[in-house]
Design an enzyme around this catalytic site. Structure first.
Site, PDB file in Angstrom:
ATOM      1  CG  PHE A   9      -2.070  -0.848   1.242  1.00 40.36           C
ATOM      2  CD1 PHE A   9      -3.326  -0.353   0.909  1.00 40.36           C
ATOM      3  CD2 PHE A   9      -1.957  -2.192   1.578  1.00 40.36           C
ATOM      4  CE1 PHE A   9      -4.444  -1.182   0.912  1.00 40.36           C
ATOM      5  CE2 PHE A   9      -3.067  -3.026   1.587  1.00 40.36           C
ATOM      6  CZ  PHE A   9      -4.315  -2.522   1.250  1.00 40.36           C
ATOM      7  CG  ASP A  10       1.013   5.800  -1.890  1.00 39.15           C
ATOM      8  OD1 ASP A  10       2.131   6.106  -1.434  1.00 39.15           O
ATOM      9  OD2 ASP A  10       0.184   6.655  -2.257  1.00 39.15           O
ATOM     10  CG  LEU A  11       0.762   6.704   4.627  1.00 36.81           C
ATOM     11  CD1 LEU A  11      -0.139   5.720   5.365  1.00 36.81           C
ATOM     12  CD2 LEU A  11       1.926   7.141   5.509  1.00 36.81           C
TER      13      LEU A  11
END
Length: 224
Positions: A9-11
């Site tokens: 996941f990107d944040l």
């Protein structure tokens, strides 16, 4: 989608809506150069890419100026802007369900890793992620491809310890900007482009996102 086991996941713009704090910090940094950015859409573009890239490519800063501007950015962001932030509605529950379903979750972000840990801890979602990778404060490992490379390395070590299958073959990136797609594809990894963050459908399509989904709910439907 059940063939995937490791979810990266990107944040910013994917797990949390960090836009308000980043945009405010960017405006404050630009104002130190007598730039008053009235176009909120241009400020939105600071969400996702490495900061030096945004200052240099969008405002013509030299590398030296960009890093000076990052210092001004952090004066505000590290104290105040980091908490002008919220977890996207439904994301906490999705992460919990994915974890319970047996997925191994990781954060792959261009944000400084010390700030990533502060955000995850503040919102009590650090418990869902086995691996967390970001850049260093000096800009080391700021490219998304470099971040993903380190995530794969750490996940591979984790998989070996737990007797899990080959990481690279069973991994997929989830993010809201073209950099997420491009970084994933540099390793032959597919990417889900989410539209509830800060990238557009056109951006995702041009980057070649393998899947595009509009909401946190429909993201969950891809895997559960």
């Amino acid at each position: 989608m059940d063939k995937y086991r490791f979810l990266l996941f990107d944040l910013d713009g994917t797990v949390t809506d960090s836009g308000p704090g980043i945009m405010n910090a960017a405006q404050i940094a630009l104002s130190r150069y007598n730039i008053e950015e009235a176009d909120s859409e241009r400020l939105r573009l600071f969400v996702g890419p490495p900061l030096d890239k945004s200052f240099m490519e969008r405002y013509g800063f030299s590398e030296e100026q960009a890093w000076e501007a990052i210092g001004y950015f952090r004066e505000y962001y590290n104290k105040t802007g980091i908490f002008e932030n919220s977890v996207y509605p439904g994301m906490d529950n999705l992460l919990k369900e994915l974890k319970e379903a047996g997925y191994v979750l990781a954060i792959a972000s261009s944000k400084p890793i010390v700030l990533i840990h502060r955000v995850l801890g503040h919102f009590d979602i650090d418990k869902y992620f086995d691996v967390v990778v970001g850049c260093e404060l000096d800009g080391t490992r700021s490219k998304k491809s470099e971040v993903i490379e380190e995530v794969i390395k750490q996940l591979s070590e984790l998989a070996l310890e737990r007797g899990l299958p080959e990481v690279k073959e069973l991994s997929i990136m989830i993010g809201d900007r073209c950099y997420d797609v491009e970084g994933a594809h540099s390793f032959g990894m597919p990417c889900v482009g989410v539209l509830y963050g800060y990238g557009s459908r056109e951006e995702m399509e041009e980057a070649g996102a393998d899947y595009i989904t509009e909401t946190v709910e429909t993201l969950g439907e891809l895997f559960l």
